[in-house]
Design a protein around this motif. Structure first.
Motif, PDB file in Angstrom:
ATOM      1  N   ILE A   1       0.840  -1.203   0.000  1.00  0.00           N
ATOM      2  CA  ILE A   1       0.000   0.000   0.000  1.00  0.00           C
ATOM      3  C   ILE A   1       0.872   1.249   0.000  1.00  0.00           C
ATOM      4  O   ILE A   1       0.595   2.227  -0.716  1.00  0.00           O
TER       5      ILE A   1
ATOM      6  N   LEU B   1       0.937   4.090  -2.761  1.00  0.00           N
ATOM      7  CA  LEU B   1       0.694   5.471  -2.352  1.00  0.00           C
ATOM      8  C   LEU B   1       1.757   6.405  -2.911  1.00  0.00           C
ATOM      9  O   LEU B   1       1.445   7.479  -3.447  1.00  0.00           O
TER      10      LEU B   1
ATOM     11  N   GLN C   1      -8.699   5.955  -1.467  1.00  0.00           N
ATOM     12  CA  GLN C   1      -7.971   4.964  -2.250  1.00  0.00           C
ATOM     13  C   GLN C   1      -7.068   4.080  -1.389  1.00  0.00           C
ATOM     14  O   GLN C   1      -6.903   2.889  -1.666  1.00  0.00           O
ATOM     15  N   PHE C   2      -6.480   4.656  -0.338  1.00  0.00           N
ATOM     16  CA  PHE C   2      -5.396   3.948   0.341  1.00  0.00           C
ATOM     17  C   PHE C   2      -5.630   3.652   1.819  1.00  0.00           C
ATOM     18  O   PHE C   2      -4.783   3.016   2.449  1.00  0.00           O
TER      19      PHE C   2
ATOM     20  N   ILE D   1      -0.094   7.392   6.723  1.00  0.00           N
ATOM     21  CA  ILE D   1      -0.403   7.943   5.397  1.00  0.00           C
ATOM     22  C   ILE D   1      -0.189   9.455   5.394  1.00  0.00           C
ATOM     23  O   ILE D   1       0.345  10.028   4.430  1.00  0.00           O
TER      24      ILE D   1
END
Length: 219
Positions: A15, A19, A147-148, A163
């Motif tokens: 991920i 990203l 999305q992530f 993130i």
């Protein structure tokens, strides 16, 4: 004796890689934030970008974390508020563009404005305001989390902060590169007339940023 089970990472490696691939073109391709910091680097030097970089990215981290946790998404539910933010931010960036035009006039020999222009400083709060008053940044951040951030991690503050940190660090690196590029452009053209036209060039780029931020007013 029971063996210890390793904790799963808040955000998996695949991920994180996805990203970074997603963020790279957003951060390094020409855009409003890049133009803003390239302009400061070109006109005022690399050291002058530090306070604005700090303000912009402290604001980026806070806003991104708040949206990721969920409490900041409410702003996107009020189109009028987004338009007000866009209008205020656009006017503010236009004002910054005027300071570049005044600097170019001083380099051209208009000494009447020399003292106030030399004292003009783009600092921490200038950088923060450019981010806070940019509703499009809120939409980009929201899309990133859609999305992530896995649905199962929606309440995982650690995943949100990871993130957020990646997003902020990636933006900071990109904007530093653009600030260096702006400064290199000034170093390449050392004559005063060339430096004056570079100030005009970046003032024009800031006007473009202002138009970009004002776009929600017309949609």
């Amino acid at each position: 004796m029971n063996s210890l089970t390793p904790l799963a990472p808040a955000v998996s490696a695949d991920i994180l890689i996805a990203l970074l691939v997603f963020l790279f073109p957003l951060a390094y391709s020409p855009g409003p934030g890049n133009a803003f910091f390239a302009a400061i680097g070109a006109s005022r030097g690399l050291r002058a970008t530090v306070p604005a970089l700090a303000g912009y990215h402290v604001a980026t981290f806070v806003v991104t974390a708040v949206i990721g946790i969920g409490t900041g998404a409410a702003i996107l539910e009020h189109p009028l508020l987004a338009k007000v933010l866009g209008a205020v931010g656009s006017l503010y960036v236009l004002w910054l563009a005027v300071t570049f035009i005044r600097a170019a006039r001083v380099k051209g020999g208009d000494t009447a404005d020399a003292a106030p222009v030399r004292k003009q400083r783009i600092g921490f709060w200038d950088g923060a305001i450019v981010l806070l008053m940019n509703p499009k940044a809120y939409y980009i951040i929201t899309v990133m989390f859609m999305q992530f951030l896995a649905p199962s991690a929606g309440s995982n503050v650690t995943a949100v902060l990871v993130i957020t940190a990646v997003f902020t660090a990636n933006n900071l690196a990109a904007f530093m590169v653009w600030a260096l590029g702006g400064r290199a452009l000034t170093a390449l053209f050392r004559s005063e007339p060339a430096k004056r036209w570079i100030d005009y060039l970046f003032a024009s780029s800031l006007i473009g940023v202002a138009v970009w931020m004002a776009a929600p007013l017309f949609t």
